[in-house]
Scaffold this active site. Structure first.
Site, PDB file in Angstrom:
ATOM      1  CD  GLU A 102      -2.899   1.420   2.193  1.00  0.00           C
ATOM      2  OE1 GLU A 102      -2.814   0.714   3.208  1.00  0.00           O
ATOM      3  OE2 GLU A 102      -3.797   2.272   2.015  1.00  0.00           O
ATOM      4  CE  LYS A 231      -4.721 -18.360  12.730  1.00  0.00           C
ATOM      5  NZ  LYS A 231      -4.063 -19.409  11.969  1.00  0.00           N
ATOM      6  CG  ASP A 306      -1.281 -17.414  11.938  1.00  0.00           C
ATOM      7  OD1 ASP A 306      -1.911 -16.915  10.984  1.00  0.00           O
ATOM      8  OD2 ASP A 306      -1.478 -18.566  12.359  1.00  0.00           O
ATOM      9  CG  HIS A 402      -3.694   7.158  -0.290  1.00  0.00           C
ATOM     10  ND1 HIS A 402      -3.337   5.847  -0.163  1.00  0.00           N
ATOM     11  CD2 HIS A 402      -3.683   7.672   0.956  1.00  0.00           C
ATOM     12  CE1 HIS A 402      -3.150   5.572   1.127  1.00  0.00           C
ATOM     13  NE2 HIS A 402      -3.358   6.674   1.829  1.00  0.00           N
TER      14      HIS A 402
END
Ligand SMILES: CC(C)(COP(=O)([O-])OP(=O)([O-])OC[C@H]1O[C@@H](n2cnc3c(N)ncnc32)[C@H](O)[C@@H]1OP(=O)([O-])[O-])[C@@H](O)C(=O)NCCC(=O)NCCSC(=O)C[C@@](C)(O)CC(=O)[O-]
Ligand SMILES: NC(=O)C1=CN([C@@H]2O[C@H](COP(=O)(O)OP(=O)(O)OC[C@H]3O[C@@H](n4cnc5c(N)ncnc54)[C@H](OP(=O)(O)O)[C@@H]3O)[C@@H](O)[C@H]2O)C=CC1
Length: 407
Positions: A102, A231, A306, A402
């Site tokens: 990004e 998760k 993870d 951006h």
């Protein structure tokens, strides 16, 4: 086996002589990986040559980090900082490694670090630590549920002995039972030291469950009953914490906000209230922040965490207020940051290099201090990102930033 080539191995798979997922049984893992690329390229017409560029040893990751290895995927890594951190586990200037695609993100966090330094640095502390696994047991009825809860409360020492027999580092901290009809969930919470700990606590809890089943009428239905909660976005992690609960804050002088961030403390406070608090509440969000996930994800990828646990890692609240002197106080509290400096992906060479940048590779002295320090660095990274993005919204620079850096 040793003189096998990718082409000869691929041919044996086509002939049905060996199985696609057993290539490593017949050749060095790097050769097996190349053979698998040949077969997948042939089946899909994809150009897989870029996947063959990787910095780890395929033998080292096969069977412990990945199966059916194809190669490696590359993510660019940048660096923000150094930022001055007054931490509970370690203090000093830290460069923050960030893996992302990004555009503008590293620049933004870098800007945040720079103004945090202008304010004298950030403070960070781990306020709670405990990795959880919550098996679900079936019982006959509520009376049996009560009996199981009583047994668990009376026998925590026996459960600890069983669980800790499987690990030399893990310590069972407590077990909290929850009853839903004829289901009993036992949330086991462990100090996993420098390991993120999910393998460790899963193995340890399995042993404890054997003790429960041997001594009570309960039947284990699933070793993970989702009250862990791993998760998945879950309020229990926001309230009770999971992994490290970690808080970072900083006070930035008004003139720094005005000169370096082109806005005011009041504008940042208002945006934080209306966007991060009211907007998030209206959206029914669990995280009350702007983009903590950006910092967590980029540092997770860089340091071998993870990546699915960004779900819990982004469970954070950002606060901002003006001080009596008219300066800006800003904080970020991450309720459930699950990190390790040993185990999982932390041993891969590029990920280990990032841990070395942070000074936390491998086990800490005392055990657990490296993972604490990693959690504190990630929290400061998130703080810098929040500050910079809130300021960009205040100065109305988000879209132009951006346009320039992000496309
Ligand atoms: C882009 C900036 C930093 C420009 O900011 P600026 O103030 O115009 O830039 P500057 O040229 O004056 O430089 C200021 C400082 O920024 C840093 N900086 C500046 N440029 C670079 C660069 N190329 N590489 C590395 N660092 C850079 C550097 O620290 C520099 O200080 P110096 O070192 O010069 O003394 C600013 O406009 C900004 O931070 N914008 C916000 C961008 C951002 O935070 N994006 C995050 C992703 S948005 C998203 O994913 C989530 C979202 C938005 O959807 C969530 C939501 O709903 O809120
Ligand atoms: N099993 C599951 O349900 C899940 C697994 N995962 C995966 O689990 C992995 C992470 O599990 P995790 O248990 O952290 O890692 P590992 O399974 O790699 O185990 C790490 C081991 O390192 C040893 N160790 C050495 N030094 C230290 C130290 N200083 N502090 C702590 N432990 C040390 C411990 O051995 P000892 O215990 O003998 O002391 C520990 O068990 C990741 O790959 C993740 O993706 C993720 C989610 C769920």
């Amino acid at each position: 086996m040793t003189d096998a080539t990718p082409a000869s191995l691929a041919e044996r798979v086509r002939d049905g002589e060996i199985r696609f997922h057993e290539l490593e049984d017949h050749a060095d893992a790097n050769v097996a990986t190349a053979a698998r690329r040949l077969l997948v390229a042939e089946a899909t017409d994809a150009d897989l040559d870029p996947l063959g560029e990787y910095a780890f040893d395929a033998d080292a990751v096969h069977g412990s980090n990945i199966e059916n290895t194809l190669g490696g995927v590359q993510v660019p890594i940048g660096v923000a900082g150094p930022v001055t951190i007054d931490g509970g586990a370690s203090s000093g200037e830290r460069y923050l490694p960030l893996a992302t695609t990004e555009g503008a993100l590293v620049a933004s966090i870098n800007r945040g670090c720079s103004v945090v330094n202008d304010g004298g640095g950030a403070t960070a502390r781990v306020t709670k630590n405990g990795m959880t696994r919550a098996p679900v047991f079936r019982v006959a009825d509520v009376a049996e549920a009560e009996a199981l809860v009583d047994w668990v409360r009376d026998n925590e020492a026996a459960l600890r002995e069983a669980a800790e027999s499987t690990t030399s580092h893990g310590e069972l901290l407590d077990v909290t039972p929850y009853v839903v009809g004829n289901n009993v969930f036992c949330r086991f919470r462990y100090d996993t030291k420098d390991a993120m700990g999910m393998n460790m606590v899963t193995i340890a809890t399995r042993e404890a469950c054997d003790a429960v089943e041997a001594e009570t009428d309960a039947s284990l239905v699933a070793l993970s009953g989702n009250l862990c909660s791993d998760k998945k976005p879950a309020a229990i992690n926001a309230v009770e914490g999971r992994g490290r609960s970690v808080v970072a804050d900083a006070t930035i002088p008004r003139e720094v906000i005005e000169d370096r961030l082109h806005t005011t403390p009041e504008a940042i406070v208002e945006i934080n209230t209306r966007k991060n608090l009211v907007g998030s509440a209206k959206a029914g969000a669990l995280g009350f922040n702007a983009h903590v996930a950006n910092a967590v994800a980029a540092m997770f990828l860089a340091t071998g965490q993870d990546e699915a646990q960004v779900v819990e890692g982004a469970n954070a609240i950002t606060t901002a207020e003006t001080t009596a002197d008219g300066d800006l106080y800003v904080s970020v509290s991450l309720a459930s940051l699950e990190v390790g400096t040993v185990g999982g992906g932390t041993k891969l060479p590029t990920q280990r290099a990032s841990l070395e940048i942070l000074g936390v590779a491998g086990g800490g002295d005392p055990a657990g201090s490296n993972a604490d320090a990693l959690a504190e660095s990630i929290a400061v990274c998130a703080l810098a990102g929040e500050l910079s993005l809130l300021a960009a919204l205040g100065s109305r620079h988000l879209s132009s930033a951006h346009e320039e850096l992000g496309r």
